[in-house]
Write a protein that holds these residues in place. Structure first.
Motif, PDB file in Angstrom:
ATOM      1  N   ILE A 189      30.955  20.582  38.855  1.00  0.00           N
ATOM      2  CA  ILE A 189      32.152  21.000  39.570  1.00  0.00           C
ATOM      3  C   ILE A 189      32.922  21.940  38.658  1.00  0.00           C
ATOM      4  CG2 ILE A 189      34.292  20.207  40.612  1.00  0.00           C
ATOM      5  CD1 ILE A 189      32.720  17.523  41.078  1.00  0.00           C
ATOM      6  N   VAL A 190      33.189  23.149  39.139  1.00  0.00           N
ATOM      7  CA  VAL A 190      33.842  24.177  38.328  1.00  0.00           C
ATOM      8  C   VAL A 190      35.031  24.752  39.091  1.00  0.00           C
ATOM      9  CG1 VAL A 190      31.709  24.788  37.116  1.00  0.00           C
ATOM     10  CG2 VAL A 190      32.318  26.007  39.202  1.00  0.00           C
ATOM     11  N   GLN A 191      35.898  25.424  38.345  1.00  0.00           N
ATOM     12  CA  GLN A 191      36.992  26.184  38.940  1.00  0.00           C
ATOM     13  C   GLN A 191      36.675  27.657  38.683  1.00  0.00           C
ATOM     14  OE1 GLN A 191      40.826  24.725  37.994  1.00  0.00           O
ATOM     15  NE2 GLN A 191      41.882  26.424  38.982  1.00  0.00           N
ATOM     16  N   PRO A 192      36.063  28.335  39.664  1.00  0.00           N
ATOM     17  CA  PRO A 192      35.601  29.697  39.431  1.00  0.00           C
ATOM     18  C   PRO A 192      36.736  30.706  39.292  1.00  0.00           C
ATOM     19  CG  PRO A 192      35.200  29.059  41.708  1.00  0.00           C
ATOM     20  CD  PRO A 192      35.751  27.860  41.004  1.00  0.00           C
ATOM     21  N   ALA A 193      36.493  31.716  38.486  1.00  0.00           N
ATOM     22  CA  ALA A 193      37.433  32.827  38.357  1.00  0.00           C
ATOM     23  C   ALA A 193      37.441  33.620  39.662  1.00  0.00           C
ATOM     24  CB  ALA A 193      37.021  33.720  37.193  1.00  0.00           C
ATOM     25  N   ALA A 194      38.497  34.387  39.874  1.00  0.00           N
ATOM     26  CA  ALA A 194      38.651  35.146  41.118  1.00  0.00           C
ATOM     27  C   ALA A 194      37.483  36.097  41.353  1.00  0.00           C
ATOM     28  CB  ALA A 194      39.972  35.904  41.107  1.00  0.00           C
ATOM     29  N   ALA A 195      37.012  36.785  40.312  1.00  0.00           N
ATOM     30  CA  ALA A 195      35.907  37.739  40.482  1.00  0.00           C
ATOM     31  C   ALA A 195      34.610  37.026  40.872  1.00  0.00           C
ATOM     32  CB  ALA A 195      35.703  38.537  39.201  1.00  0.00           C
ATOM     33  N   ASP A 196      34.326  35.895  40.239  1.00  0.00           N
ATOM     34  CA  ASP A 196      33.127  35.117  40.586  1.00  0.00           C
ATOM     35  C   ASP A 196      33.224  34.585  42.007  1.00  0.00           C
ATOM     36  OD1 ASP A 196      32.156  35.542  38.021  1.00  0.00           O
ATOM     37  OD2 ASP A 196      33.018  33.672  37.260  1.00  0.00           O
ATOM     38  N   TRP A 197      34.417  34.120  42.375  1.00  0.00           N
ATOM     39  CA  TRP A 197      34.604  33.581  43.715  1.00  0.00           C
ATOM     40  C   TRP A 197      34.431  34.681  44.765  1.00  0.00           C
ATOM     41  CZ3 TRP A 197      34.088  29.358  46.124  1.00  0.00           C
ATOM     42  CH2 TRP A 197      34.599  29.199  47.402  1.00  0.00           C
ATOM     43  N   GLU A 198      34.966  35.872  44.489  1.00  0.00           N
ATOM     44  CA  GLU A 198      34.825  36.979  45.452  1.00  0.00           C
ATOM     45  C   GLU A 198      33.363  37.355  45.650  1.00  0.00           C
ATOM     46  OE1 GLU A 198      36.799  41.161  46.780  1.00  0.00           O
ATOM     47  OE2 GLU A 198      37.524  40.171  44.979  1.00  0.00           O
ATOM     48  N   ARG A 199      32.597  37.421  44.564  1.00  0.00           N
ATOM     49  CA  ARG A 199      31.167  37.715  44.671  1.00  0.00           C
ATOM     50  C   ARG A 199      30.460  36.669  45.533  1.00  0.00           C
ATOM     51  NH1 ARG A 199      31.385  39.258  39.545  1.00  0.00           N
ATOM     52  NH2 ARG A 199      30.819  37.215  38.723  1.00  0.00           N
ATOM     53  N   PHE A 200      30.783  35.406  45.304  1.00  0.00           N
ATOM     54  CA  PHE A 200      30.161  34.325  46.073  1.00  0.00           C
ATOM     55  C   PHE A 200      30.508  34.433  47.556  1.00  0.00           C
ATOM     56  CE2 PHE A 200      30.721  30.017  47.871  1.00  0.00           C
ATOM     57  CZ  PHE A 200      29.384  29.660  47.955  1.00  0.00           C
ATOM     58  N   VAL A 201      31.778  34.639  47.873  1.00  0.00           N
ATOM     59  CA  VAL A 201      32.209  34.709  49.273  1.00  0.00           C
ATOM     60  C   VAL A 201      31.560  35.903  49.970  1.00  0.00           C
ATOM     61  CG1 VAL A 201      34.197  35.071  50.804  1.00  0.00           C
ATOM     62  CG2 VAL A 201      34.371  33.490  48.883  1.00  0.00           C
TER      63      VAL A 201
END
Length: 157
Positions: free
Chosen positions: A44-56
Protein backbone atom coordinates in the motif's frame (compact mmCIF):
# COMPACT_ATOMS: atom_id res chain seq x y z
CA UNK A 1 -3.14 -22.24 45.18
CA UNK A 2 -4.77 -18.89 44.38
CA UNK A 3 -8.53 -19.21 43.76
CA UNK A 4 -8.36 -16.51 41.10
CA UNK A 5 -5.86 -18.41 38.92
CA UNK A 6 -7.05 -18.75 35.35
CA UNK A 7 -7.33 -22.15 33.72
CA UNK A 8 -7.37 -22.94 30.05
CA UNK A 9 -8.39 -26.48 29.09
CA UNK A 10 -7.56 -27.72 32.58
CA UNK A 11 -4.01 -26.27 32.66
CA UNK A 12 -3.03 -23.43 34.93
CA UNK A 13 -1.99 -20.39 32.82
CA UNK A 14 1.24 -19.93 34.79
CA UNK A 15 2.19 -23.51 33.84
CA UNK A 16 1.51 -22.79 30.17
CA UNK A 17 3.90 -19.83 30.20
CA UNK A 18 6.73 -21.80 31.86
CA UNK A 19 6.26 -25.16 30.10
CA UNK A 20 9.05 -26.10 27.65
CA UNK A 21 8.08 -26.22 23.97
CA UNK A 22 6.87 -29.55 22.68
CA UNK A 23 9.44 -31.49 20.64
CA UNK A 24 8.89 -31.68 16.90
CA UNK A 25 9.41 -29.68 13.74
CA UNK A 26 9.11 -25.91 13.92
CA UNK A 27 5.82 -24.56 12.67
CA UNK A 28 5.75 -22.00 9.90
CA UNK A 29 3.49 -19.11 10.81
CA UNK A 30 0.94 -18.06 8.21
CA UNK A 31 -1.37 -15.08 8.16
CA UNK A 32 -4.62 -16.06 9.87
CA UNK A 33 -6.98 -14.02 7.73
CA UNK A 34 -7.59 -13.42 4.04
CA UNK A 35 -6.91 -9.68 4.35
CA UNK A 36 -3.49 -10.42 5.88
CA UNK A 37 -2.62 -12.64 2.91
CA UNK A 38 -3.77 -9.92 0.50
CA UNK A 39 -1.63 -7.34 2.28
CA UNK A 40 1.32 -9.64 1.52
CA UNK A 41 0.29 -9.70 -2.16
CA UNK A 42 0.26 -5.91 -2.50
CA UNK A 43 2.12 -2.99 -0.98
CA UNK A 44 0.00 0.00 0.00
CA UNK A 45 1.58 3.26 -1.16
CA UNK A 46 0.74 6.95 -1.38
CA UNK A 47 1.64 7.74 -4.99
CA UNK A 48 3.02 11.08 -6.10
CA UNK A 49 0.80 13.20 -8.35
CA UNK A 50 2.84 12.44 -11.50
CA UNK A 51 2.76 8.67 -10.89
CA UNK A 52 -0.95 8.81 -10.14
CA UNK A 53 -1.66 10.79 -13.34
CA UNK A 54 0.24 8.24 -15.44
CA UNK A 55 -1.74 5.41 -13.84
CA UNK A 56 -5.13 7.10 -14.33
CA UNK A 57 -4.43 8.00 -17.96
CA UNK A 58 -3.55 4.42 -18.90
CA UNK A 59 -6.43 2.82 -16.96
CA UNK A 60 -9.44 1.66 -19.04
CA UNK A 61 -11.91 3.16 -16.50
CA UNK A 62 -10.10 6.49 -16.19
CA UNK A 63 -12.25 9.43 -15.16
CA UNK A 64 -11.47 13.14 -14.90
CA UNK A 65 -12.49 13.13 -11.20
CA UNK A 66 -9.60 10.78 -10.43
CA UNK A 67 -6.96 13.03 -12.06
CA UNK A 68 -4.54 15.01 -9.87
CA UNK A 69 -5.77 18.23 -11.53
CA UNK A 70 -9.23 17.62 -10.05
CA UNK A 71 -7.67 17.12 -6.65
CA UNK A 72 -5.73 20.37 -7.00
CA UNK A 73 -8.88 22.25 -7.96
CA UNK A 74 -10.77 20.84 -4.96
CA UNK A 75 -7.81 21.65 -2.67
CA UNK A 76 -8.19 25.33 -3.62
CA UNK A 77 -11.69 25.15 -2.07
CA UNK A 78 -10.74 23.54 1.24
CA UNK A 79 -10.64 19.83 0.40
CA UNK A 80 -7.69 17.57 1.25
CA UNK A 81 -6.43 15.12 -1.38
CA UNK A 82 -5.39 11.62 -0.41
CA UNK A 83 -4.21 9.04 -2.92
CA UNK A 84 -3.89 5.38 -2.00
CA UNK A 85 -2.33 2.90 -4.40
CA UNK A 86 -1.44 -0.78 -4.58
CA UNK A 87 1.79 -2.10 -6.07
CA UNK A 88 3.14 -5.63 -6.26
CA UNK A 89 5.54 -6.39 -3.38
CA UNK A 90 8.47 -6.65 -5.79
CA UNK A 91 7.70 -3.63 -8.00
CA UNK A 92 6.80 0.07 -8.07
CA UNK A 93 4.18 -0.01 -10.84
CA UNK A 94 0.70 0.95 -9.61
CA UNK A 95 -1.89 -1.77 -10.24
CA UNK A 96 -4.87 -0.24 -8.39
CA UNK A 97 -5.78 2.81 -6.37
CA UNK A 98 -8.11 5.66 -5.59
CA UNK A 99 -8.00 9.41 -5.11
CA UNK A 100 -10.03 10.30 -2.05
CA UNK A 101 -11.05 13.84 -1.14
CA UNK A 102 -11.67 14.94 2.46
CA UNK A 103 -13.78 17.92 3.46
CA UNK A 104 -13.74 19.30 7.03
CA UNK A 105 -17.24 19.58 8.52
CA UNK A 106 -16.66 21.26 11.86
CA UNK A 107 -16.82 19.25 15.06
CA UNK A 108 -18.20 16.08 13.50
CA UNK A 109 -14.99 15.43 11.58
CA UNK A 110 -14.49 15.13 7.85
CA UNK A 111 -16.43 13.79 4.92
CA UNK A 112 -14.38 11.39 2.77
CA UNK A 113 -15.46 11.41 -0.88
CA UNK A 114 -14.38 8.85 -3.47
CA UNK A 115 -15.51 10.04 -6.92
CA UNK A 116 -15.60 7.59 -9.83
CA UNK A 117 -13.22 5.12 -8.27
CA UNK A 118 -11.42 3.10 -7.19
CA UNK A 119 -9.49 2.07 -10.28
CA UNK A 120 -8.75 -1.66 -10.15
CA UNK A 121 -7.02 -4.17 -12.37
CA UNK A 122 -8.25 -7.42 -10.75
CA UNK A 123 -11.10 -8.53 -8.48
CA UNK A 124 -8.80 -9.51 -5.57
CA UNK A 125 -7.63 -5.89 -5.28
CA UNK A 126 -10.97 -4.86 -3.70
CA UNK A 127 -10.07 -6.78 -0.55
CA UNK A 128 -6.68 -5.11 -0.23
CA UNK A 129 -7.68 -1.54 -1.19
CA UNK A 130 -10.89 -1.04 0.83
CA UNK A 131 -9.30 -1.62 4.26
CA UNK A 132 -6.45 0.72 3.30
CA UNK A 133 -8.91 3.47 2.29
CA UNK A 134 -10.92 2.92 5.45
CA UNK A 135 -7.84 3.13 7.72
CA UNK A 136 -6.55 6.29 6.07
CA UNK A 137 -9.94 8.00 6.17
CA UNK A 138 -10.29 7.08 9.86
CA UNK A 139 -6.86 8.48 10.69
CA UNK A 140 -8.02 11.81 9.27
CA UNK A 141 -11.22 11.77 11.40
CA UNK A 142 -13.60 10.99 8.53
CA UNK A 143 -17.01 10.02 9.89
CA UNK A 144 -18.42 8.98 6.52
CA UNK A 145 -17.23 7.81 3.10
CA UNK A 146 -19.34 8.89 0.14
CA UNK A 147 -18.57 6.63 -2.78
CA UNK A 148 -19.58 7.19 -6.41
CA UNK A 149 -18.31 4.09 -8.19
CA UNK A 150 -19.21 5.16 -11.72
CA UNK A 151 -19.51 1.53 -12.87
CA UNK A 152 -21.45 0.50 -15.90
CA UNK A 153 -23.95 -2.36 -15.56
CA UNK A 154 -22.16 -5.70 -15.56
CA UNK A 155 -18.70 -4.22 -14.83
CA UNK A 156 -16.00 -6.54 -13.47
CA UNK A 157 -12.41 -5.60 -12.77
Amino acid sequence: MDKRAKYSKGVLQSQVATAPPAPGPARVSRPACRACRLDAMYRIVQPAAADWERFVQQHPRAHVLQLPAWGSLKAAYGWQVLRVGLTPPDGDELVAGAQMLLRPLGRVGKLAYLPMGPLLGADDQWDALWPALHRRAGRRRAFMLKWEPGHEAGYTA
